[in-house]
Design an enzyme around this catalytic site. Structure first.
Site, short mmCIF file in Angstrom:
data_model
loop_
_atom_site.label_atom_id
_atom_site.label_comp_id
_atom_site.label_asym_id
_atom_site.label_seq_id
_atom_site.Cartn_x
_atom_site.Cartn_y
_atom_site.Cartn_z
N HIS A 131 48.18 37.53 41.51
CA HIS A 131 47.19 38.29 42.26
C HIS A 131 46.21 37.32 42.91
CE1 HIS A 131 47.61 42.41 40.06
NE2 HIS A 131 48.78 41.83 40.25
N GLU A 190 42.98 37.10 42.96
CA GLU A 190 41.89 36.61 42.11
C GLU A 190 42.39 35.55 41.13
OE1 GLU A 190 41.02 41.02 42.96
OE2 GLU A 190 42.77 39.78 42.57
N CYS A 220 41.72 44.42 39.40
CA CYS A 220 42.51 45.17 38.43
C CYS A 220 42.15 44.67 37.02
CB CYS A 220 44.00 44.98 38.71
SG CYS A 220 44.64 43.36 38.24
N CYS A 242 42.97 40.91 36.55
CA CYS A 242 42.10 40.02 37.31
C CYS A 242 40.68 40.02 36.76
CB CYS A 242 42.12 40.41 38.79
SG CYS A 242 43.72 40.10 39.55
#
Length: 155
Positions: A52, A54, A82, A85
């Site tokens: 992801h 992040e 999320c 993250c």
């Protein structure tokens, strides 16, 4: 200055779509007014469900700063993090998160983490993915050895 950093995160997410790299998420990490990490989502291009934006930006910042501790940093991300993250941000000791889109905005375009957010709250025996403890008597010995080390690096 905050708007400038958020615009960079949003631009990273837009570039991901323009390059057909699929997922519209970007993140920037800032320390003392300087960008120290940046990345866009790479889940499908790297075949890595943890890639992801992040998490990738945290990896980039840690590499660039040569540390695992991002104390004093801020995260600018194109969408509310999320659970994974957010946890990575927490573990990295990032001090503040700025986000553009909300969790609901992400759900509206097919990125719905509501089930994961709920499952995280469950006690271990009630998680969606079955879990069971195994070999604790062996595993705990390693923890005890680490706890006894004089030269360990605490986290």
């Amino acid at each position: 200055m905050q708007k400038e950093f958020m615009q960079e995160a949003i631009q990273l997410s837009a570039e991901n779509i323009q390059k057909n790299l699929w997922w519209p998420f970007g993140a920037v990490i800032v320390k003392d007014g300087v960008v120290v990490g940046r990345w866009a989502n790479n889940v499908t291009t790297q075949n890595d469900p943890t890639a992801h934006a992040e998490v990738q930006a945290i990896r980039d910042a840690c590499k660039n700063l040569n540390t695992f501790d991002l104390h004093g940093c801020e995260l600018y991300t194109s969408c509310e993090p999320c659970p994974m993250c957010y946890s990575a941000t927490y573990r990295a000791r990032i001090e503040k998160i700025y986000y553009g889109n909300t969790e609901q905005d992400a759900a509206d375009i097919g990125f719905d983490d509501a089930a994961i957010r709920e499952d995280v709250k469950n006690e271990i025996s009630k998680k969606h993915i079955p879990t069971s403890q195994c070999c604790r008597e062996d595993a705990i010995k390693v923890f005890q050895s680490w706890a006894e080390k004089d030269d360990r690096v605490d986290y």
